[in-house]
Write a protein that holds these residues in place. Structure first.
Motif, PDB file in Angstrom:
ATOM      1  N   HIS A 392       0.787  -1.136  -0.139  1.00  0.00           N
ATOM      2  CA  HIS A 392       0.077   0.314  -0.605  1.00  0.00           C
ATOM      3  C   HIS A 392       0.597   1.407  -0.303  1.00  0.00           C
ATOM      4  N   ASN A 393       1.925   1.277   0.940  1.00  0.00           N
ATOM      5  CA  ASN A 393       2.975   2.024   0.593  1.00  0.00           C
ATOM      6  C   ASN A 393       3.867   2.470  -0.596  1.00  0.00           C
ATOM      7  N   LYS A 394       3.642   1.800  -1.370  1.00  0.00           N
ATOM      8  CA  LYS A 394       4.603   1.370  -2.827  1.00  0.00           C
ATOM      9  C   LYS A 394       3.052   2.287  -3.568  1.00  0.00           C
ATOM     10  N   ILE A 395       1.808   2.288  -3.485  1.00  0.00           N
ATOM     11  CA  ILE A 395       1.098   2.924  -4.227  1.00  0.00           C
ATOM     12  C   ILE A 395       1.256   4.115  -3.916  1.00  0.00           C
ATOM     13  N   LEU A 396       1.056   4.171  -2.495  1.00  0.00           N
ATOM     14  CA  LEU A 396       0.831   6.133  -1.801  1.00  0.00           C
ATOM     15  C   LEU A 396       2.047   6.603  -2.103  1.00  0.00           C
ATOM     16  N   TYR A 397       3.598   6.027  -3.039  1.00  0.00           N
ATOM     17  CA  TYR A 397       4.777   6.939  -2.543  1.00  0.00           C
ATOM     18  C   TYR A 397       4.363   7.109  -3.967  1.00  0.00           C
ATOM     19  N   ARG A 398       3.679   6.746  -5.697  1.00  0.00           N
ATOM     20  CA  ARG A 398       3.801   6.925  -6.614  1.00  0.00           C
ATOM     21  C   ARG A 398       2.346   8.019  -7.009  1.00  0.00           C
ATOM     22  N   GLN A 399       1.635   8.074  -5.497  1.00  0.00           N
ATOM     23  CA  GLN A 399       0.738   9.057  -5.553  1.00  0.00           C
ATOM     24  C   GLN A 399       1.759  10.241  -5.499  1.00  0.00           C
ATOM     25  N   PHE A 400       2.159  10.125  -4.181  1.00  0.00           N
ATOM     26  CA  PHE A 400       2.778  10.961  -2.923  1.00  0.00           C
ATOM     27  C   PHE A 400       3.478  11.967  -4.193  1.00  0.00           C
ATOM     28  N   LYS A 401       4.376  11.147  -4.750  1.00  0.00           N
ATOM     29  CA  LYS A 401       5.115  12.375  -5.819  1.00  0.00           C
ATOM     30  C   LYS A 401       4.041  12.827  -7.142  1.00  0.00           C
ATOM     31  N   GLN A 402       3.333  12.745  -7.775  1.00  0.00           N
ATOM     32  CA  GLN A 402       2.462  13.121  -8.685  1.00  0.00           C
ATOM     33  C   GLN A 402       1.654  14.626  -7.547  1.00  0.00           C
ATOM     34  N   GLU A 403       1.356  14.254  -6.636  1.00  0.00           N
ATOM     35  CA  GLU A 403       1.064  15.113  -5.032  1.00  0.00           C
ATOM     36  C   GLU A 403       2.259  16.811  -5.390  1.00  0.00           C
TER      37      GLU A 403
END
Length: 415
Positions: A392-403
Motif C-alpha cells: 500500500h505504501n509503495k502505491i501511495l508513494y507513486r501518488q505522493f510524487k504526483q501530488e
C-alpha cells in the motif's frame, strides 16, 4: 492470717501489673504492626508519587495535566495523541534530537542520553491499553529518578484512539515498585521489556512512524530525526551548535549525518577514527547495506571515509538527491513534515526526503559526525497483513510524487 492475706494481695497486685504490662505490650505491638502496614501502604503509594523536590512535583503536574486532557485525535482519527507528558525548556536555536519508539524500545534512551548532550524529544507508541498504562508509569519513574530526563527530555504518547491513557492507581504496586535510582528504572525496564522492531509489534495496530516523527520534532527549529536504536557520535550536538551559531547560511540546507550499522552493539565507536577501524574489518558497514543499498548509497561512503581528519564539524561535499535516498539530516526553516499516511514499513522517510528536495533544499554531507545503528539490518519477512501495508505504501508513494507536482508547481525539481 493477716500475713497470708497480705501476701495474697501482693501476689494479685503483681499478677495484675503483669497482665497490664502484657496488655500494653500487645497494644504497642499492634500499634507498630499498624504503623508498618501504613508504611507499606505509603510505600506503594509513593511508588508512583514519591515525596520529592519541586522539580519532580512539576513533572507530576505536567503528567497529570497531559493525561487529564484525554488527548487529541490525529488527522486520521485512528490515534490518540498526548502531548507533553514531559516538557523541557528548549532554546529555539538549539538542535533537538527527535526520535520515536514503542514502549519496550525505550531501553535505548539510556544510550541516547549519554551521547547526545542537548535536548531530546521522544514520541512513544503504546499499542494496547496495558502498554499505555506502562508508558505513564515509566515516564514518571524515569523523570523522578533521572535528572537528565527532567532537564533535557520532552516526551509524548500516542495510542490507538479507542484507548485512553491514565495515571495508574497508586494503591496497586506495578512493575516499577520501590525503585529509587535511574539505573534501577532502566534495569527493571530491561527485565520486563521485549524490545524488537517497532513496526512488528505483534498486534493488528499499525505503527504510525511518521505521526510519531512529526510529534517529536514539533516546534523545533533545527532537529535531527533518528530511530531510537541509533547512537550519534560523541560531541555531535556540540559540533552542530557551534557550526550553526557561527553562521546563518544554512537555511535551505539539509546537513546530512552519515549513517552506519554495527555488527555487535557492545562496542559503539565514539569518534571517526574508532568508526573507521571497525569499518576496515567489516564490523561496521553503511546503513541498510544488506537491505536497501540505494537508500543510502548517494551519501557516497567511499568519499566520506577518505576525507582528511579535521577537528571542526563542517559540510564536506554536496550530494544531489536521488530516489530512493533517505538520509538522516539536520535542517532548519520550513522543513516539510512527514506524510502521516505512511505507516508501518516502507517509503515513510523516502517520501519526506523527496519533498525536501522538491521544496528546494540542498544536501551537504558533514565531515566528522555520524550515526550508528545497533546491529546489521537484514532482509525482512513480513506477516501477510504487514506485507499488504508495505505494498500500500509503495502505491501511495507513486501518488505522493504526483501530488508534489501540484504542491510545488514552480519547482524545477522532481522525484
Amino acid at each position: 492470717m493477716q500475713m497470708s492475706y497480705a501476701i495474697r494481695c501482693a501476689f494479685y497486685q503483681l499478677l495484675l501489673a503483669a497482665l497490664m504490662l502484657v496488655a500494653m505490650l500487645q497494644l504497642l505491638y499492634l500499634s507498630l504492626l499498624s504503623g508498618l502496614h501504613g508504611q507499606e501502604e505509603q510505600d506503594q503509594y509513593f511508588e508512583f508519587f514519591p515525596p520529592s523536590p519541586r522539580s519532580v512535583d512539576q513533572v507530576k503536574a505536567q503528567l497529570r495535566t497531559a493525561l487529564a486532557s484525554g488527548g487529541v485525535l490525529d488527522a486520521s482519527g485512528d490515534y490518540r495523541v498526548y502531548r507533553g507528558l514531559l516538557k523541557t525548556t528548549m532554546d529555539p536555536n538549539d538542535v533537538i534530537l527527535a526520535t520515536h519508539a514503542s514502549v519496550d524500545n525505550l531501553l535505548h534512551l539510556s544510550g541516547l542520553l549519554e551521547r547526545w548532550e542537548g535536548p531530546l524529544s521522544v514520541s512513544v507508541f503504546a499499542a494496547t491499553k496495558e502498554e499505555a498504562q506502562l508508558a505513564t508509569v515509566l515516564t514518571y519513574a524515569l523523570s523522578s529518578h533521572c535528572p537528565d530526563m527532567r532537564a533535557r527530555v520532552a516526551m509524548h504518547l500516542v495510542c490507538p484512539s479507542r484507548y485512553e491513557a491514565a495515571v495508574p492507581d497508586p494503591r496497586e504496586p506495578g512493575e516499577f515498585a520501590l525503585l529509587r535510582s535511574c539505573q534501577e528504572v532502566f534495569d527493571k525496564l530491561a527485565r520486563v521489556a521485549q524490545p524488537g522492531i517497532n513496526y512488528a509489534l505483534g498486534t493488528n495496530v499499525s505503527y504510525p512512524n511518521n505521526l510519531l516523527r512529526n510529534l517529536a520534532r514539533e516546534g523545533a527549529n533545527y532537529a535531527l530525526v533518528i530511530d531510537v536504536d541509533m547512537v550519534p557520535s560523541e560531541g555531535l550536538w556540540r559540533g552542530l551548535r557551534e557550526m550553526l551559531d557561527q553562521s546563518k547560511q544554512w537555511a535551505g540546507t539539509a546537513l546530512v549525518v552519515p549513517a552506519f550499522e554495527i555488527r555487535r552493539a557492545r562496542r559503539m565507536p565514539t569518534n571517526k577514527n574508532e568508526l573507521l577501524q571497525l569499518y576496515q574489518v567489516g564490523e561496521v558497514r553503511p546503513f541498510y547495506y544488506g537491505l536497501c543499498t540505494p537508500c543510502q548509497a548517494p551519501t557516497n561512503y567511499s568519499r566520506w571515509v577518505n576525507l582528511p581528519e579535521e577537528s571542526l564539524l563542517r559540510p564536506a561535499y554536496v550530494v544531489p538527491w536521488q530516489d530512493p535516498w533517505e538520509p538522516f539530516y539536520v535542517a532548519g526553516g520550513k522543513v516539510p513534515t512527514f506524510d502521516e499516511r505512511f505507516r508501518q514499513y516502507g517509503f515513510n522517510r523516502i517520501s519526506q526526503a523527496c519533498e525536501l528536495h522538491v521544496a528546494g533544499f540542498d544536501f551537504e554531507v558533514l565531515n566528522e559526525g555520524f550515526l550508528v545503528h545497533k546491529g546489521f539490518k537484514e532482509a525482512l519477512k513480513f506477516h501477510p497483513q504487514k506485507e499488504a501495508e508495505n505494498q500500500h505504501n509503495k502505491i501511495l508513494y507513486r501518488q505522493f510524487k504526483q501530488e508534489l507536482k501540484a504542491k510545488y508547481p514552480d519547482s524545477p525539481r522532481h522525484c
